[in-house]
Enzyme design. Structure first.
Site, PDB file in Angstrom:
ATOM      1  N   PHE A 149       0.948  -1.312   0.094  1.00  0.00           N
ATOM      2  CA  PHE A 149      -0.099   0.076  -0.165  1.00  0.00           C
ATOM      3  C   PHE A 149       0.918   1.337   0.089  1.00  0.00           C
ATOM      4  O   PHE A 149       1.710   1.632   1.034  1.00  0.00           O
ATOM      5  CB  PHE A 149      -0.899  -0.006   1.207  1.00  0.00           C
ATOM      6  CG  PHE A 149      -2.094   0.896   1.133  1.00  0.00           C
ATOM      7  CD1 PHE A 149      -3.366   0.372   0.865  1.00  0.00           C
ATOM      8  CD2 PHE A 149      -1.972   2.266   1.381  1.00  0.00           C
ATOM      9  CE1 PHE A 149      -4.428   1.089   0.897  1.00  0.00           C
ATOM     10  CE2 PHE A 149      -3.145   3.200   1.172  1.00  0.00           C
ATOM     11  CZ  PHE A 149      -4.344   2.493   1.084  1.00  0.00           C
ATOM     12  N   GLY A 158       7.682  14.106   0.858  1.00  0.00           N
ATOM     13  CA  GLY A 158       7.150  15.281   1.719  1.00  0.00           C
ATOM     14  C   GLY A 158       5.752  15.125   1.909  1.00  0.00           C
ATOM     15  O   GLY A 158       5.167  16.292   2.367  1.00  0.00           O
ATOM     16  N   ALA A 159       5.174  13.992   2.093  1.00  0.00           N
ATOM     17  CA  ALA A 159       3.733  13.730   2.473  1.00  0.00           C
ATOM     18  C   ALA A 159       3.450  12.496   3.201  1.00  0.00           C
ATOM     19  O   ALA A 159       3.545  11.324   2.572  1.00  0.00           O
ATOM     20  CB  ALA A 159       2.849  14.040   1.282  1.00  0.00           C
ATOM     21  N   ILE A 190       7.455   2.161   2.537  1.00  0.00           N
ATOM     22  CA  ILE A 190       6.505   1.283   1.942  1.00  0.00           C
ATOM     23  C   ILE A 190       6.901  -0.188   2.032  1.00  0.00           C
ATOM     24  O   ILE A 190       7.666  -0.642   1.773  1.00  0.00           O
ATOM     25  CB  ILE A 190       6.474   1.368   0.251  1.00  0.00           C
ATOM     26  CG1 ILE A 190       6.368   2.826  -0.212  1.00  0.00           C
ATOM     27  CG2 ILE A 190       5.251   0.440  -0.262  1.00  0.00           C
ATOM     28  CD1 ILE A 190       4.985   3.591   0.542  1.00  0.00           C
ATOM     29  N   THR A 191       5.768  -0.596   2.965  1.00  0.00           N
ATOM     30  CA  THR A 191       5.940  -2.118   3.634  1.00  0.00           C
ATOM     31  C   THR A 191       5.894  -2.967   2.434  1.00  0.00           C
ATOM     32  O   THR A 191       4.801  -2.694   1.913  1.00  0.00           O
ATOM     33  CB  THR A 191       5.125  -2.140   4.898  1.00  0.00           C
ATOM     34  OG1 THR A 191       5.527  -1.192   5.876  1.00  0.00           O
ATOM     35  CG2 THR A 191       5.382  -3.751   5.342  1.00  0.00           C
ATOM     36  N   GLN A 244       8.317  -5.048  46.494  1.00  0.00           N
ATOM     37  CA  GLN A 244       7.073  -3.950  46.551  1.00  0.00           C
ATOM     38  C   GLN A 244       7.319  -3.241  45.274  1.00  0.00           C
ATOM     39  O   GLN A 244       6.354  -3.175  44.365  1.00  0.00           O
ATOM     40  CB  GLN A 244       6.871  -3.212  47.673  1.00  0.00           C
ATOM     41  CG  GLN A 244       6.154  -3.881  48.834  1.00  0.00           C
ATOM     42  CD  GLN A 244       5.940  -2.970  49.864  1.00  0.00           C
ATOM     43  OE1 GLN A 244       6.175  -1.606  50.001  1.00  0.00           O
ATOM     44  NE2 GLN A 244       5.340  -3.597  50.993  1.00  0.00           N
ATOM     45  N   GLY A 267      16.964  -5.652  35.828  1.00  0.00           N
ATOM     46  CA  GLY A 267      18.094  -5.018  36.181  1.00  0.00           C
ATOM     47  C   GLY A 267      19.144  -4.976  35.282  1.00  0.00           C
ATOM     48  O   GLY A 267      18.943  -4.553  33.888  1.00  0.00           O
ATOM     49  N   GLY A 268      20.273  -5.392  35.231  1.00  0.00           N
ATOM     50  CA  GLY A 268      21.400  -5.512  34.257  1.00  0.00           C
ATOM     51  C   GLY A 268      21.078  -6.360  33.217  1.00  0.00           C
ATOM     52  O   GLY A 268      21.509  -5.968  31.916  1.00  0.00           O
ATOM     53  N   GLU A 320       0.652   4.632  10.247  1.00  0.00           N
ATOM     54  CA  GLU A 320      -0.687   4.851  10.327  1.00  0.00           C
ATOM     55  C   GLU A 320      -1.293   6.003  11.170  1.00  0.00           C
ATOM     56  O   GLU A 320      -2.336   6.001  11.789  1.00  0.00           O
ATOM     57  CB  GLU A 320      -1.322   3.612  10.837  1.00  0.00           C
ATOM     58  CG  GLU A 320      -0.983   2.175  10.291  1.00  0.00           C
ATOM     59  CD  GLU A 320      -0.637   2.306   8.667  1.00  0.00           C
ATOM     60  OE1 GLU A 320      -1.551   2.844   8.099  1.00  0.00           O
ATOM     61  OE2 GLU A 320       0.177   1.671   8.087  1.00  0.00           O
TER      62      GLU A 320
END
Length: 398
Positions: free
Chosen positions: A131, A137-138, A165-166, A289, A351-352, A375
């Protein structure tokens, strides 16, 4: 209590046992066939053999009717499948997202001829789709595209450039937008949607784009140099392509939110598992906690995101367009930003080890950055949701 909606019925979620069967079968497949391929696929920038293996599940045409080669699922089925895929491999869910956008646009706006020629092979998994709307620029400004399509001798000749474009280098068929008349007021007028094929002369993939996340998703730049497109490959009405493109992004938006939900779920599971395994000061860190707080806050984010995602999906399924468009924007920015918070909490709880690549958490964090952007960026979604609310529910144009 229900403002701006009409009643409590508008907040229902239509998930069924069929959706649960889909979720369970897909999770089993992903755990068995996909999970061990993720790191290699991300390194190589490809879905490897997974793309072929997953065809057997019928995901390519999940929400397409049997008449056009699909599985006759509904929109909620897409969200369930997306959440489960993204829990394991977000790049994989992105591949399907784009194919679904392609088939949805043609089914909703295209001719019967286009449905037969292009939807059927994509829904069956025989062909790959893309798609192409975004240009250098858009992006969010869909009305700002400058690619041009001129009608010459019964065909359209397209010149332009598209970016981010995927599936661009994989696709057999591509939906794209181009201007069939000069920019005027209002700016959205004069944009037309077309279907082109990768073997059309003048179509060229300029190359892959290296992104921070979704490394196995093929993000590309393409160019069109005097590409001749048959007149019958116009999707819908000439000059109405802006409306079709925006509607397609609305369709995709909640699917992106479901991607984020899958990532958040995976991060939460990792955090809980690690908190029970890791011993410090003679006890599991789950007894601390601060870790409990991270877990409870993350559970709240995941559950709230899930409710938002499937509620928005139900609105779409029930054809409540005005309610859906606003809900989709809310779900998109909330779920993606919640996922980011959950991943960061999980990294801190590790942690690390949280700053190593071995946990997969840093990949999740990188992937989320893409989801916050495509999207429709999250900043835009905040504005879109509010403006849509004022316009459609209050009758005020801002």
């Amino acid at each position: 209590m229900v403002f701006p909606f009409k009643g409590l019925e508008d907040f229902k979620i239509d998930l069924s046992q069929d959706h649960e069967i889909l979720r369970r079968s897909l999770r089993e497949f992903l755990e068995r066939e996909v999970k061990d391929k993720v790191e290699e696929g991300e390194r190589k920038g490809d879905l490897l053999e997974v793309r072929e293996k997953i065809k057997e599940l019928g995901l390519n045409g999940l929400d397409v009717s049997e008449e056009y080669g699909g599985a006759s699922g509904d929109y909620l089925s897409l969200l369930v499948a997306t959440e489960e895929m993204s829990r394991v491999w977000p790049s994989l869910s992105t591949f399907f997202l784009i194919n679904w956008m392609f088939t949805s646009a043609i089914l909703r706006f295209g001719s019967e001829d286009l449905k037969e020629r292009y939807v059927v092979p994509v829904a069956r998994g025989e062909r790959i789709a893309a798609f192409a709307n975004t240009e250098p620029g858009a992006g969010t400004d869909v009305a700002g595209i400058t690619s041009v399509a001129k009608e010459i001798n019964g065909n359209y000749v397209i010149n332009g450039r598209k970016i981010f474009i995927t599936n661009g280098d994989l696709a057999d068929y591509i939906i794209l937008t181009a201007r069939t008349s000069p920019i005027s007021e209002p700016r959205w007028k004069g944009i037309t949607m077309f279907v082109i094929e990768r073997n059309y002369e003048g179509f060229k993939v300029e190359g892959r784009i290296d992104t921070t996340g979704l490394k196995a998703s093929h993000t590309t730049e393409i160019s069109l140099n005097e590409v001749k497109v048959p007149k019958e490959n116009v999707v819908g009405t000439v000059g109405e392509g802006f409306k079709y493109a925006v509607s397609s992004f609305d369709y995709a938006r909640t699917i992106v939110a479901a991607q984020a939900l899958g990532i958040a779920q995976a991060a939460l599971e990792k955090m809980i598992s690690y908190s029970l395994e890791r011993k410090s000061f003679g006890q599991s860190i789950a007894s601390f906690q601060m870790v409990q707080q991270k877990v409870s806050e993350s559970m709240a984010d995941v559950i709230t995101s899930r409710l938002l995602v499937y509620w928005a999906g139900t609105l779409f399924k029930n054809k409540m367009e005005n309610e859906y468009v606003m809900a989709a924007s809310l779900a998109k920015f909330f779920a993606t930003e919640s996922a980011e918070k959950v991943v960061l909490r999980a990294m801190t709880a590790h942690g690390g080890y949280g700053v190593t690549t071995s946990t997969g958490l840093e990949r999740m964090l990188r992937d989320v950055q893409i989801l916050k952007t495509y999207e429709g960026t999250n900043d835009i979604q905040r504005i879109s949701a509010a403006r849509h609310f004022y316009r459609k529910f209050m009758g005020i144009n801002l």
